[in-house]
Every structure is written in C-alpha cells, then in structure tokens.
Design an enzyme around this catalytic site. Structure first.
Site, PDB file in Angstrom:
ATOM      1  N   TRP A 103       0.842  -1.216   0.000  1.00 21.97           N
ATOM      2  CA  TRP A 103       0.000   0.000   0.000  1.00 21.97           C
ATOM      3  C   TRP A 103       0.866   1.250   0.000  1.00 21.97           C
ATOM      4  O   TRP A 103       0.531   2.236  -0.658  1.00 21.97           O
ATOM      5  CB  TRP A 103      -0.954  -0.004   1.193  1.00 21.97           C
ATOM      6  CG  TRP A 103      -2.035  -1.043   1.074  1.00 21.97           C
ATOM      7  CD1 TRP A 103      -2.268  -2.076   1.923  1.00 21.97           C
ATOM      8  CD2 TRP A 103      -3.024  -1.158   0.033  1.00 21.97           C
ATOM      9  NE1 TRP A 103      -3.341  -2.820   1.472  1.00 21.97           N
ATOM     10  CE2 TRP A 103      -3.814  -2.290   0.323  1.00 21.97           C
ATOM     11  CE3 TRP A 103      -3.305  -0.424  -1.131  1.00 21.97           C
ATOM     12  CZ2 TRP A 103      -4.874  -2.702  -0.494  1.00 21.97           C
ATOM     13  CZ3 TRP A 103      -4.357  -0.828  -1.942  1.00 21.97           C
ATOM     14  CH2 TRP A 103      -5.126  -1.950  -1.622  1.00 21.97           C
ATOM     15  N   ASP A 174      -1.608   6.449   6.542  1.00 20.93           N
ATOM     16  CA  ASP A 174      -2.689   5.584   6.067  1.00 20.93           C
ATOM     17  C   ASP A 174      -2.987   4.606   7.208  1.00 20.93           C
ATOM     18  O   ASP A 174      -2.202   3.705   7.480  1.00 20.93           O
ATOM     19  CB  ASP A 174      -2.219   4.850   4.802  1.00 20.93           C
ATOM     20  CG  ASP A 174      -3.231   3.820   4.310  1.00 20.93           C
ATOM     21  OD1 ASP A 174      -4.305   3.664   4.925  1.00 20.93           O
ATOM     22  OD2 ASP A 174      -2.927   3.165   3.282  1.00 20.93           O
ATOM     23  N   LYS A 198     -12.411  -1.807   7.305  1.00 24.10           N
ATOM     24  CA  LYS A 198     -11.654  -2.792   8.076  1.00 24.10           C
ATOM     25  C   LYS A 198     -11.995  -2.696   9.560  1.00 24.10           C
ATOM     26  O   LYS A 198     -12.450  -3.667  10.139  1.00 24.10           O
ATOM     27  CB  LYS A 198     -10.165  -2.625   7.821  1.00 24.10           C
ATOM     28  CG  LYS A 198      -9.830  -3.241   6.455  1.00 24.10           C
ATOM     29  CD  LYS A 198      -8.707  -2.637   5.691  1.00 24.10           C
ATOM     30  CE  LYS A 198      -8.704  -3.199   4.267  1.00 24.10           C
ATOM     31  NZ  LYS A 198      -7.753  -2.545   3.403  1.00 24.10           N
TER      32      LYS A 198
END
Ligand SMILES: *Cc1c(COP(=O)(O)O)cnc(C)c1O
Length: 363
Positions: A103, A174, A198
């Site tokens: 990511w 993030d 999530k």
C-alpha cells in the site's frame, strides 16, 4: 442469531452483530419517520442527527483536538493516495514516503504522478517486507511537504508501534487497517486517513482527520471535488455523502464506545493477537511467522505452514469449522487472520485451538 461465520477477512471485514441488528430493526422505518435512513435527504434533520453523531463519535473516541478537522469522504484509501499529494505537494517541493508494504508503494506511485516524491526508507527485501524501520533507518528530507507512512501493513502483518518523529514535516498516515485499534496522539499527525471497511464500518466512506492549516493551505488550482477544503467548509455535506455507509459507521462506533473506546480496543486487540502468536511461537518447527517480533501487527496475523499442501488443507478444514477468510493475500500467499476491532474473542480462541489441533494431527 445462529450460524454467524467466524469471519477473518481482511476487508470488508466483520461488523459488530449489534450494529447490524440495529440497522435491521431500523431499515424500513427509521425513527418513526416511515422511511429508511437511505431515503432521507442528506439535508434533513433525521440524517443530520446521524451525520453529526458519527462525526462526534470519531472526535470523542480518538480524542481529536480542535486543531484538526474530521471529514467523511468517498473513494476509499486509494483516493487519498491521490488527494494527499494533490492538496499538499506544490511545485518545487518534494514529499517523503516510507515503504513498508504494497500500500505504501502504491501511494508513492500516485504521488509521483502529481509531483516530486522520494523514498525515505524501504524495508523491502526480495519482494517482501518483514519489519517496520527504526527512526535511524529513515533518511528524512527536512524540507519535505509531508512524510507518508502506512500504519499497519495489511498484507504483510507488520505495524508501527512507535510512530516516527518527522520534526516540522507533517506526518501523513494511512491507518485504513488500524485506526481505532488503540489510542493515538492525533496532534502528532498532519493527516490520518482510513477507508472504513476494516476497523470502522462498511465500505463506502473514508474517515480523514486533517490539521486545520493543511486544509486552509491546500492547493486551489485543482478541481473542487479534490480539495479537502470543499468538504471541511461544509461539514462533509458539500455534495451528497454516502449516507447509509455513514449511518453504519455511526452504529459501529456506538458499539466501540459502549465497549470502552480506544483503550479497551487496544487491550482486546493485544489479547486476540497474543492468543495466535503464542500458539505459533510455541511450535516454530511447524508455524513460521515471517514478521520480526517487534514489528508484529495486532490486526493482521500472517503465518506459513511447512508446505503449501498443508496450507490448503488447513483452509479447507477451517471452512468446515465455519472459519472463513484465512487465506493470505494473493500476492504473498500463506495464511492470514485479520482480527480487527469487531472480530469476536471467541472466534480467535476457536482459531487458536484449531491451530494447535491441526499441528498435532499434521506435525
Ligand atoms: C485496504 C487498504 C487500502 C485500500 O483501501 P481502499 O479503501 O480499497 O482504497 C489502503 N491501505 C491500507 C493500509 C489498506 O489496508
């Protein structure tokens, strides 16, 4: 409620049963209005109450200081990979990226399409990442527009436990796969963003926490829909927000509050992850955790078995036990249990028991 799967998927992930049941009970008639919350105007009082409650729950649970704004945006975390550099990176400036997983690498790729961006560190070795860098591993540019990190590396099972010191350079994180798994000092960050799917709620809404001066100083030579300021000025009602996703976020955060908030979330996450790591550490000849111990995630636990055949067998037998979502990400293989905030302790107990049983039968 019977037959609820023990859900270890990495995202979208399991939601609290109480949050789902509340939605079920209110689905066709929200608060006696004869309409679903989905059918309400985003400018009307019913939705407005939900929207404000969701925003204040984020503020309260994460102790967001007055210097920071909370925004509800769309487009997921990956939209933030673009929005961060578009707003904060100007000509003549460069941004720092710490590469700790796929990511981070994708975020860096987006920034390079917008302007200058450089690697401040990478822990990639032979295509995989098994650790978080230390402060002395970082080659920071003191003039950087910002420094971007990935708080929890969902695929590789690593997590920052001490955030880096970037001095006056705004730290951008993030936190898609770990926001609200523990208390954090929001004042240390310029921007925090997280796709909700999530730890926080369903897919469709992204929580952004951003320092006021970064909102105000954001670039204005970009389309309005890409500016943080458009949303900040209108309390995230600049255009139609994802009302149902925000409603579910509200339901999920209300459960988190009832359970004791960020501190309780951390205690529970430590407990869940220890149950799995302890079983694996007791038998390193059978279970191989590729992650260095200090970098282990309390949200995503990854491991290998002696052979790929055994991994397949493990997944099949887990499914028979009603345990789903244990396959590692397709790009890394192996096994992974995503044990976010809303994963039940009893499921992790069952999984730990099954790990040991499987070892005895196949070791
Ligand atoms: C899942 C995930 C993403 C991608 O999120 P989208 O909302 O699908 O864009 C980005 N970063 C991290 C750390 C993730 O876990």
């Amino acid at each position: 409620m019977t037959n609820r799967a023990m859900n270890f998927y990495a995202g979208p992930a399991t939601l609290p049963l109480a949050a789902l049941e509340r939605a079920r009970d209110e689905l066709v008639d929200f608060d006696g209005t004869g309409m679903s919350i989905m059918e309400h105007s985003h400018r009307g009082p019913s939705y407005d109450a939900v929207h404000s409650e969701a925003l204040s729950l984020v503020r309260e649970l994460l102790e967001v200081p007055d210097t920071h704004r909370v925004l509800f945006l769309q487009g997921g975390a990956r939209h933030q990979f673009a929005m961060v550099p578009l707003n904060l990176l100007r000509d003549g400036q460069s941004a720092d990226y710490v590469d700790t997983g796929s990511w981070s690498a994708k975020a860096l790729g987006e920034a390079k399409l917008v302007g200058e961006a450089r690697l401040a560190a990478s822990t990639k070795v032979d295509g995989v990442y098994t650790r978080i860098p230390t402060q002395s591993d970082l080659d920071l540019d003191p003039k950087a527009a910002y420094c971007h990190i990935t708080s929890n590396n969902t695929l590789f099972g690593t997590q920052w436990h001490d955030y880096p010191d970037t001095g006056d350079v705004p730290l951008v994180a993030d936190m898609t796969s770990d926001l609200l798994c523990r208390p954090i000092d929001v004042s240390k960050f310029g921007v925090i963003f997280a796709g909700a799917q999530k730890n926080l709620g369903p897919a469709g809404v992204t929580v952004v926490i951003i320092r006021e001066d970064l909102v105000e100083g954001g670039r204005t030579d970009i389309p309005q829909v890409l500016r943080y300021k458009s949303f900040a000025d209108k309390d995230s009602l600049w255009n139609t927000p994802p009302t149902f996703a925000i409603y579910m976020l509200r339901n999920t955060l209300a459960v988190a509050k009832e359970r004791g908030g960020a501190r309780a979330m951390r205690a529970a996450a430590n407990e869940r992850s220890s149950m799995l790591y302890d079983v694996m550490d007791a038998h390193p000849d059978f279970f191989r955790c590729p992650v260095e111990e200090e970098s282990r995630s309390i949200m995503n636990v990854v491991w290998r078995l002696p052979t790929e055949e055994l991994e397949k067998k493990f997944l099949a037998e887990a499914k028979e036990r009603n345990m789903v979502g244990l396959k590692g990400h397709r790009s890394v293989g192996g096994l992974r249990a995503s044990i976010y905030n809303n994963c039940e302790k009893a499921w992790v107990e069952a999984l730990a028991g099954f790990l040991d049983e499987f070892r005895v039968a196949n070791g």
